[in-house]
Design a protein around this motif. Structure first.
Motif, short mmCIF file in Angstrom:
data_model
loop_
_atom_site.label_atom_id
_atom_site.label_comp_id
_atom_site.label_asym_id
_atom_site.label_seq_id
_atom_site.Cartn_x
_atom_site.Cartn_y
_atom_site.Cartn_z
N TYR A 20 1.26 -0.77 -6.85
CA TYR A 20 2.43 -1.61 -6.70
C TYR A 20 3.24 -1.48 -7.99
O TYR A 20 2.73 -1.73 -9.08
CB TYR A 20 2.04 -3.07 -6.51
CG TYR A 20 1.24 -3.35 -5.28
CD1 TYR A 20 1.56 -2.75 -4.08
CD2 TYR A 20 0.17 -4.23 -5.31
CE1 TYR A 20 0.84 -3.03 -2.93
CE2 TYR A 20 -0.56 -4.50 -4.18
CZ TYR A 20 -0.22 -3.91 -2.99
OH TYR A 20 -0.94 -4.19 -1.86
N GLN A 154 -0.08 2.69 0.22
CA GLN A 154 0.18 1.26 0.06
C GLN A 154 1.65 1.00 -0.23
O GLN A 154 2.38 1.86 -0.72
CB GLN A 154 -0.67 0.73 -1.09
CG GLN A 154 -2.17 0.86 -0.87
CD GLN A 154 -2.65 0.06 0.32
OE1 GLN A 154 -2.45 -1.15 0.39
NE2 GLN A 154 -3.27 0.72 1.28
N SER A 216 2.15 -0.96 6.62
CA SER A 216 1.47 -1.90 5.74
C SER A 216 2.52 -2.76 5.04
O SER A 216 3.66 -2.34 4.84
CB SER A 216 0.60 -1.19 4.70
OG SER A 216 1.36 -0.24 3.97
N GLY A 218 3.07 -5.46 1.70
CA GLY A 218 2.56 -5.99 0.45
C GLY A 218 3.37 -7.19 0.00
O GLY A 218 4.61 -7.15 0.00
N ARG A 226 -2.02 -10.29 -5.32
CA ARG A 226 -1.39 -9.42 -4.33
C ARG A 226 -2.10 -9.56 -2.99
O ARG A 226 -3.33 -9.59 -2.93
CB ARG A 226 -1.43 -7.96 -4.79
CG ARG A 226 -0.57 -7.71 -6.00
CD ARG A 226 -0.99 -6.47 -6.76
NE ARG A 226 -2.37 -6.52 -7.22
CZ ARG A 226 -2.76 -7.19 -8.30
NH1 ARG A 226 -1.90 -7.90 -9.00
NH2 ARG A 226 -4.02 -7.18 -8.68
N THR A 228 -2.20 -7.79 0.86
CA THR A 228 -1.82 -6.57 1.56
C THR A 228 -2.35 -6.61 2.99
O THR A 228 -3.52 -6.97 3.22
CB THR A 228 -2.40 -5.32 0.86
OG1 THR A 228 -2.04 -5.34 -0.51
CG2 THR A 228 -1.86 -4.05 1.50
N TYR A 229 -1.48 -6.24 3.92
CA TYR A 229 -1.88 -6.13 5.33
C TYR A 229 -1.63 -4.70 5.80
O TYR A 229 -0.58 -4.11 5.53
CB TYR A 229 -1.08 -7.09 6.20
CG TYR A 229 -1.21 -6.80 7.70
CD1 TYR A 229 -2.37 -7.13 8.38
CD2 TYR A 229 -0.19 -6.14 8.38
CE1 TYR A 229 -2.51 -6.82 9.74
CE2 TYR A 229 -0.31 -5.85 9.74
CZ TYR A 229 -1.47 -6.19 10.40
OH TYR A 229 -1.61 -5.89 11.73
N ASP A 230 -2.62 -4.11 6.51
CA ASP A 230 -2.52 -2.76 7.05
C ASP A 230 -2.79 -2.80 8.55
O ASP A 230 -3.74 -3.45 9.00
CB ASP A 230 -3.54 -1.82 6.40
CG ASP A 230 -3.34 -1.69 4.91
OD1 ASP A 230 -2.43 -0.98 4.50
OD2 ASP A 230 -4.12 -2.31 4.16
#
Length: 705
Positions: A20, A154, A216, A218, A226, A228-230
């Motif tokens: 990031y 990401q 994804s 962030g 942080r 994060t979704y994927d």
């Protein structure tokens, strides 16, 4: 002068880092790395384990599209039976997993490869880590030879960018893919990755369609937190293909293009939908916590016509032209849920530096299989071609007979629940000597419900798996290491009577050296190892869908991996493996009633494997480009357990390159199997042999923005 602050926590020196990035002002950028699960904050040379990384640039340079092809770049990984091309199957250091399930792998540290979503595409992959050897004290449930960890692309904060590519290749393969990072302010970013591909094949009548969407998101909840979704959403449609038949060790019995199934069976369709949610919080520059949850649903459906393997039912062995075929129907449904948390950090005690990892994970895997089969009658009864579902291997006529209706054979659900706790401490005894000690406790429960026999079974077991290692930094350029570890993996499934098997256990020892040359631009690892495992299972051919025990196995060998820059424009990738993998038990082969003796080689495992690749960058006018070449050698290997049937060695040469047409637009292309070698990817038996792809090329254009 403004400063640039960089933290690459947990994966430094191992891979292209998915990070990031937040733009603080026009001159200062802070980059916070994503800590990889089970890893901690270690340089490559401090880890008592052989690790090889295949990064996004290598995948792009070689125009690699599938995980299976990517793993060919590392000699320690050998291809295994892929269920007619419907899943990923591989062995690391000679050991494969359950023959009735795809090979397991990690995705961002979560178990993610056990379902039926088809062969994984490399779209959305930032790097592939081959984590070799006895890491079971942390990973717990993998094979002792090693584990594959896929690191996905990401979201990046504060910067929008992307790329799109279109390519056309041999066998009318047309593929489009895109990767776009959209920064919404400094605290929210979305990464959108997608692909679509349609292709014919060198195999008669075979066509495939693949598509996927892997976005994804962030969200920066604070300076040190942080979220994060994927999402993983994929579809694969391709006919089931068992490959060619080989009679009397003659690999030219039929052309490599000949399909011996039935086009009327239609496609097998593999679907996957997965979700990952990960939270990382850095308390300070020494301590961090990770929490995450993963859920993945997969479904595989379809019908196929496969060569009968049992000699008493196979007419081909009598007249050398009439292939008796089964007809099979599959509805394989899986649901996989993982919950994990980990704390990593360091402290000083007694004048020594301690780096700690401790965590826990919970894993629930539900495997629901409805398998149906028609089987040809015994040859002794002189059945008609219709009754035996015959196809002539020299002059195949598809659709000659009505397709037989498979009858129910297996209808069973297995539910495996596992809970694990692990602790690892790496201690700096001196400035140059470190010791690693660790242990993992696993507790598992397996429940099976056979809906046909109404037999329900349940089994519980637990085990503590220790690990210990040493790392000695002999110089700034060389470190030496040694490690011992034990492993524990629950065997899913039952025998035909409904009995659940004892868990698989393993012991591993490894020693090696790691080198850093040319000021760290070129790195290498040389390792020696020996592993044994017990309670190994195999498919029960007499009762498909069930298993039998085949006892013990051992693998030992030597490996060398070198990667990096030789000069500022010339890069090298070198990987060699010597693998001696063999049975250690005297048993009757459960598949074909052949005798297996101690010392018999394990199937599809070559003793010698090699991959070498050179890439040269160049400038032409104001434009940049590169050209590269590679060669892969795979040695002779067993093609059928308990017999003398072997797959021959092969050498495959590839060329690849790319050239910048204008700023932000490049032309790329590659040629695989340059000399059109006849090669064989894997085999289950002499009548189920997968031929490799002949010479193939592709060309495409990529735009970066």
């Amino acid at each position: 002068m403004r400063s640039t602050s960089i933290l690459l926590a947990g994966i430094s020196c191992l891979a292209t880092v998915p990070a990031y990035a937040e733009e603080v002002d026009d001159a200062e950028i802070t980059v916070t790395g994503i800590r990889q699960a089970y890893r901690g904050d270690f340089d490559q040379k401090e880890i008592p384990q052989a690790i090889a990384t295949i990064d996004a640039k290598q995948l792009e340079d070689n125009n690699i599209l599938r995980l299976t092809d990517a793993l060919d770049l590392n000699a320690s990984v050998a291809r295994q039976n892929t269920l007619g091309g419907l899943w990923d199957a591989f062995a690391i250091r000679g050991f494969a997993g359950d023959e009735n399930l795809p090979s397991g792998y990690l995705v961002n540290g979560f178990n993610g490869g056990r379902g039926f979503g088809g062969q994984r595409d490399v779209a959305g992959i930032e790097s592939i880590e081959v984590l070799k050897g006895p890491a079971a004290a942390l990973l717990g449930r993998g094979e002792p030879g090693g584990t594959i960890n896929i690191v996905t692309k990401q979201p990046v904060y504060g910067n929008s960018f992307g790329s799109a590519a279109l390519q056309y290749g041999s066998f009318d393969r047309l593929r489009a893919e895109a990767d776009a990072n959209v920064a919404i302010g400094q605290k929210l970013s979305v990464r959108l990755v997608g692909y679509a591909e349609g292709a014919e094949s060198f195999r008669d009548t075979i066509e495939s369609n693949r598509r996927g969407f892997l976005p994804s998101v962030g969200l920066r909840l604070g300076d040190q937190t942080r979220l994060t979704y994927d999402l993983e959403w994929t579809r694969v449609a391709v006919p089931f293909d068992r490959g060619i038949v080989v009679l009397n060790n003659n690999l030219t019995t039929v052309p490599r293009s000949r399909y011996l199934g039935e086009p009327g069976d239609g496609d097998h369709v593999a679907r996957a939908e997965g979700h990952q949610l990960r939270l990382q919080h850095d308390f300070n520059d020494k301590w961090s916590v990770q929490l995450g949850v993963s859920h993945r649903d997969t479904l595989l459906t379809g019908q196929s016509s496969d060569a009968e393997l049992v000699r008493s039912r196979q007419k081909l062995f009598a007249d050398s032209q009439s292939l008796s075929r089964q007809r099979r129907s599959r509805v394989y449904d899986s649901e996989h849920f993982v919950l994990r948390g980990e704390v990593s950090g360091e402290f000083a005690l007694g004048g020594m530096r301690h780096r700690i990892l401790f965590g826990a994970d919970y894993d629930k895997f539900e495997n629901d299989q409805d398998f149906r089969r028609f089987r040809p009658p015994a040859v002794s009864g002189n059945p008609s071609d219709l009754a035996a579902n015959i196809i002539n291997i020299q002059n195949p006529v598809y659709g000659r007979f009505p397709l037989p209706t498979p009858a129910p054979l297996t209808n069973r659900v297995d539910i495996q629940k596992s809970t694990g706790f692990y602790l690892q401490d790496q201690i700096n005894l001196t400035d140059r000597l470190q010791v690693r000690i660790g242990a993992r406790y696993d507790d598992f429960q397996l429940q099976t419900n056979n809906r046909i026999t109404t037999v329900q079974s349940e089994r519980k077991a637990s085990r503590l798996s220790p690990q210990a290692g040493l790392v000695f930094e002999a110089s700034d350029a060389m470190s030496l290491y040694a490690v011992y570890g034990e492993g524990f993996r629950a065997n899913i499934g039952t025998d035909a009577a409904g009995r659940i098997f004892d868990p698989e256990t393993s012991q591993s020892i490894e020693a090696g050296t790691k080198l850093s040359l040319l000021d760290g631009k070129l790195t290498g690892t040389f390792s020696l190892y020996e592993m044994t495992k017990s309670n190994v299972l195999a498919t029960d051919t007499a009762n498909p869908g069930f298993l039998v025990t085949v006892g013990k196995a051992r693998s030992r060998g030597a490996e060398m991996d070198i990667a990096g820059q030789i000069t500022s424009t010339l890069s090298l990738l070198f990987s060699y493996a010597y693998t001696d993998a063999e049975s250690r038990s005297l048993i009757l082969d459960p598949n074909f009633s052949f005798q297996i003796r101690p010392g018999d080689p394990l199937i599809n495992i070559p003793k010698h494997s090699l991959n070498v690749q050179l890439t040269q960058e160049f400038t032409l006018g104001s434009m940049n480009g590169q050209i590269g070449a590679g060669v892969q050698h795979v040695g002779k290997r067993s093609g059928e357990t308990g017999t003398t049937f072997k797959l021959p060695s092969h050498n495959l040469v590839r060329l690849f390159g790319q050239f910048e047409l204008t700023e932000g637009v490049e032309l790329f292309g590659e040629v695989r199997n340059l000399f059109n070698a006849h090669w064989y990817a894997n085999s289950y038996a002499s009548l189920w042999v997968q031929p490799g792809t002949p010479r193939a090329a592709s060309i495409g254009v990529r735009s970066r923005f």
